[in-house]
Design a protein around this motif. Structure first.
Motif, short mmCIF file in Angstrom:
data_model
loop_
_atom_site.label_atom_id
_atom_site.label_comp_id
_atom_site.label_asym_id
_atom_site.label_seq_id
_atom_site.Cartn_x
_atom_site.Cartn_y
_atom_site.Cartn_z
N LEU A 109 48.74 48.32 63.88
CA LEU A 109 48.36 49.78 63.86
C LEU A 109 47.02 49.94 63.08
O LEU A 109 46.83 49.71 61.90
CB LEU A 109 49.43 50.41 63.00
CG LEU A 109 49.50 51.94 63.32
CD1 LEU A 109 50.60 52.63 62.65
CD2 LEU A 109 48.22 52.70 62.51
N ASN A 110 45.81 50.23 63.89
CA ASN A 110 44.69 50.01 63.42
C ASN A 110 44.04 50.86 64.24
O ASN A 110 44.02 51.53 65.28
CB ASN A 110 44.10 48.79 63.03
CG ASN A 110 44.08 47.89 64.43
OD1 ASN A 110 43.76 48.34 65.49
ND2 ASN A 110 43.84 46.60 64.16
N ASP A 111 42.41 51.05 64.13
CA ASP A 111 41.29 52.03 64.87
C ASP A 111 41.05 51.14 66.18
O ASP A 111 40.38 51.82 67.05
CB ASP A 111 40.08 51.95 63.96
CG ASP A 111 39.36 50.76 63.72
OD1 ASP A 111 40.00 49.52 63.87
OD2 ASP A 111 38.11 50.98 63.29
N ALA A 117 46.71 53.48 70.88
CA ALA A 117 47.86 54.52 70.75
C ALA A 117 47.71 55.49 69.62
O ALA A 117 47.91 56.50 69.55
CB ALA A 117 49.26 54.04 70.69
N TYR A 118 46.64 54.82 68.65
CA TYR A 118 46.60 55.53 67.20
C TYR A 118 44.99 55.71 67.24
O TYR A 118 44.47 56.15 66.01
CB TYR A 118 46.95 54.64 66.39
CG TYR A 118 48.25 54.11 66.19
CD1 TYR A 118 49.55 54.89 66.20
CD2 TYR A 118 48.57 52.79 67.03
CE1 TYR A 118 50.82 54.38 66.17
CE2 TYR A 118 49.92 52.38 67.00
CZ TYR A 118 50.86 53.41 66.65
OH TYR A 118 52.25 52.79 66.95
N ASN A 119 43.88 55.61 68.18
CA ASN A 119 42.47 55.97 67.95
C ASN A 119 42.15 56.87 68.64
O ASN A 119 41.00 56.97 68.99
CB ASN A 119 41.85 54.69 68.05
CG ASN A 119 41.80 54.16 69.60
OD1 ASN A 119 42.37 54.73 70.17
ND2 ASN A 119 41.00 52.96 69.76
N SER A 120 42.82 57.76 69.32
CA SER A 120 42.24 59.05 69.83
C SER A 120 41.24 60.02 69.06
O SER A 120 41.55 59.83 67.95
CB SER A 120 43.12 59.66 70.64
OG SER A 120 42.84 60.84 71.61
N LEU A 121 40.31 60.49 69.85
CA LEU A 121 39.83 61.79 68.92
C LEU A 121 40.44 62.94 68.91
O LEU A 121 40.06 63.82 68.32
CB LEU A 121 38.20 61.95 69.81
CG LEU A 121 37.43 60.84 69.80
CD1 LEU A 121 36.13 60.80 70.55
CD2 LEU A 121 37.07 60.26 68.44
N TYR A 122 41.51 62.91 69.70
CA TYR A 122 42.48 64.34 69.72
C TYR A 122 43.71 63.91 69.06
O TYR A 122 44.16 63.00 68.88
CB TYR A 122 42.53 64.58 71.10
CG TYR A 122 41.20 64.83 71.86
CD1 TYR A 122 40.56 65.96 71.69
CD2 TYR A 122 41.17 64.02 73.17
CE1 TYR A 122 39.30 65.98 72.60
CE2 TYR A 122 40.21 64.31 73.79
CZ TYR A 122 38.99 65.43 73.31
OH TYR A 122 37.83 65.42 74.22
N SER A 123 44.40 65.04 68.78
CA SER A 123 45.73 65.17 68.21
C SER A 123 46.79 65.76 69.05
O SER A 123 46.25 66.52 70.07
CB SER A 123 45.73 65.70 66.87
OG SER A 123 45.41 66.92 66.98
N SER A 124 48.04 65.70 68.99
CA SER A 124 49.00 66.32 69.70
C SER A 124 50.29 66.64 68.96
O SER A 124 50.91 65.55 68.73
CB SER A 124 49.46 65.78 71.16
OG SER A 124 50.20 66.06 71.76
N GLN A 125 50.50 67.73 68.67
CA GLN A 125 51.77 68.02 67.74
C GLN A 125 52.88 68.03 69.06
O GLN A 125 54.15 67.79 68.42
CB GLN A 125 51.72 69.49 67.49
CG GLN A 125 50.63 69.79 66.38
CD GLN A 125 50.74 71.00 65.72
OE1 GLN A 125 50.95 72.03 66.38
NE2 GLN A 125 50.28 71.39 64.50
N ILE A 126 52.77 67.93 69.99
CA ILE A 126 53.74 67.83 71.22
C ILE A 126 54.29 66.49 71.33
O ILE A 126 55.30 66.10 71.50
CB ILE A 126 53.55 68.59 72.59
CG1 ILE A 126 53.29 70.20 72.15
CG2 ILE A 126 54.66 68.35 73.63
CD1 ILE A 126 54.37 70.91 71.69
N LEU A 127 53.04 65.46 71.79
CA LEU A 127 53.45 64.24 72.26
C LEU A 127 53.51 63.12 71.05
O LEU A 127 53.73 62.01 71.33
CB LEU A 127 52.40 63.91 73.41
CG LEU A 127 52.71 64.79 74.42
CD1 LEU A 127 51.54 64.19 75.60
CD2 LEU A 127 53.92 65.08 74.96
N TYR A 128 52.79 63.53 69.91
CA TYR A 128 52.91 62.60 68.99
C TYR A 128 53.96 63.02 67.70
O TYR A 128 54.57 64.11 67.95
CB TYR A 128 51.54 62.48 68.05
CG TYR A 128 50.44 61.93 68.86
CD1 TYR A 128 50.41 61.35 70.20
CD2 TYR A 128 49.04 62.57 68.49
CE1 TYR A 128 49.25 60.77 70.40
CE2 TYR A 128 47.96 61.73 68.93
CZ TYR A 128 48.10 60.98 70.09
OH TYR A 128 47.16 60.41 70.82
#
Length: 451
Positions: free
Chosen positions: A231-233, A237-248
């Protein structure tokens, strides 16, 4: 294209196109698509996923491995785990990542993804009692996805996605990925309708079942992720420029301080409710594997080198090991592949090939650890064992140079020519090993779930 090149390309594409505007039924699907695109252009999908008749056989053969009626029992916690992450300890096949959940809350329903050779494993050595196979869900998901081929997936702002793919010369059938995603949602919606809903769901690897996560969030059921590996940059799965309250996930439990600091950093957009809970299996293994696994070889060899293989890179690692073993006949190399069917051949007498072996037991008793970028390098810090990295395609440096320094007992090598000096370094110097994993995992997990 290598995996890291694919990751960099997708990050660049994200910075130039507003891909979160691409939606399916009002949900931004870019968090799902970026993972599938990276798999496709890097060839990762060929090494990470079971396909064809073997996958079908695996699903069908495990439908009744556990009692499917357990799906209908009223349990406050559901846990998604995987058979492949089980390890033998004390005569039982323990869940090395998520066993802590059942230990903390015995009244948990375990939904287990099937694994290779599962049917050859006696049910009696599986410690969990209320457990079902995810094979039922997988079967319905893929059958439904086949029927969905008759219609076209309707995307809002699809032109943004096609433009991004075409301008970067990426060939990717996103409709297939979306059909699986939509099928996961529909199947899990049905499951939640016909069963007793849990209060919380804990998942080892939620980015492969985002359709389930969507269904759970729609029902208002919190999702907690357990870190299961890197789990790192550099992890897609963990380094997107976007966030998602639905899918994360809503919350995530990580091994230790490094992952915690990465996730809470402003540059990370994955999940901000982060807890340091450690890795359950570390302490379990330490207190159970008390007999020297290499006792019979100690008189013949000066040092035992444990090699941790990796899915997709076994051939490269095997070539490296063949070469360094030839140069260091006083060392015994014990090669544990990621998958039992890696099918590797070695031409040196001081190499032992051990598919299916419990690498955690070997970690405790080896002298040196060798890998490309397996998380076993972190686990070896716990057992105070040095690691030599084969920096194949710059993976070792990109993954761990910010985390593991020379003073922590690691050396990065770009070729077999650098190996002997690296070996001398790790065998003769004194190191300050990092506290990579938080302690008291069961108690910490219990507190997280009870919040």
């Amino acid at each position: 294209m290598t995996y890291l090149e694919a990751v960099d390309l997708i990050r660049d594409i994200e910075s130039r196109y507003d891909l979160m505007k691409v939606k399916y039924k009002g949900i931004s699907v870019w968090p799902l698509l970026r993972i599938n695109i990276i798999d496709a252009i890097s060839g990762n999908n060929k090494t990470m996923k079971s396909t064809g008749s073997s996958a079908i056989k695996q699903v069908l053969s495990t439908l009744f491995y556990y009692n499917p009626l357990n799906y209908f029992k009223r349990k406050p916690i559901w846990l998604f785990a995987g058979f492949e992450r089980r390890k033998m300890v004390g005569g039982l096949k323990q869940l090395r990542i998520s066993g802590c959940v059942v230990k903390a809350f015995p009244d948990t329903l375990v939904i287990e993804k099937p694994g290779k050779e599962q049917t050859a494993c006696p049910r009696s050595i599986i410690p969990e009692k209320t457990i079902v196979s995810e094979s039922w869900l997988l079967l319905f998901v893929h059958v439904l996805a086949i029927f969905m081929r008759c219609g076209k997936i309707k995307l809002h702002n699809e032109a943004i996605l096609t433009q991004a793919l075409n301008e970067n010369k990426i060939q990717f059938d996103y409709n297939n990925a979306l059909r699986i995603f939509a099928s996961q949602k529909k199947v899990f919606d049905l499951l939640l309708e016909i069963t007793h809903n849990p209060q919380k769901v804990i998942i080892e690897c939620p980015y492969t079942i985002m359709g389930y996560v969507w269904a759970l969030h729609q029902k208002g059921i919190p999702v907690i992720e357990l870190q299961h590996g890197v789990l790192n940059d550099k992890h897609y799965a963990y380094n997107s420029l976007y966030s998602s309250q639905i899918l994360y996930p809503d919350e995530i439990c990580v091994f230790g301080e490094d992952e915690y600091q990465y996730l809470i950093n402003d540059n990370c957009h994955y999940c901000k409710k982060v807890y340091k809970t450690g890795l359950y299996f570390m302490d379990l293994a330490k207190h159970n594997f008390i007999d020297d696994a290499f006792k019979e070889y100690r008189n013949k060899y000066g040092y035992i080198i444990l090699v941790a293989g990796q899915r997709g890179y076994e051939d490269a690692m095997a070539d490296y090991v063949n070469e360094v073993a030839k140069r260091t006949p006083n060392c015994l190399y014990v090669y544990v592949p990621r998958n039992n069917d890696a099918g590797l051949d070695f031409n040196q007498n001081n190499i032992i090939y051990r598919p299916g072996a419990n690498i955690y037991e070997y970690m405790i008793w080896c002298d040196v650890h060798l890998t490309i970028s397996s998380t076993t390098c972190l686990e070896c810090q716990y057992y105070k064992k040095p690691t030599i990295f084969y920096n194949y395609s710059d993976m070792s440096v990109n993954y761990y140079s910010k985390v593991l320094k020379p003073e922590n007992g690691v050396v990065y090598t770009d070729s077999a020519d650098e190996y002997e000096n690296a070996l001398e370094t790790v065998l003769t110097k004194v190191f300050a090993y990092k506290e990579v994993f938080a302690m008291n995992t069961v108690e910490k997990i219990k507190k997280v779930i009870m919040k």
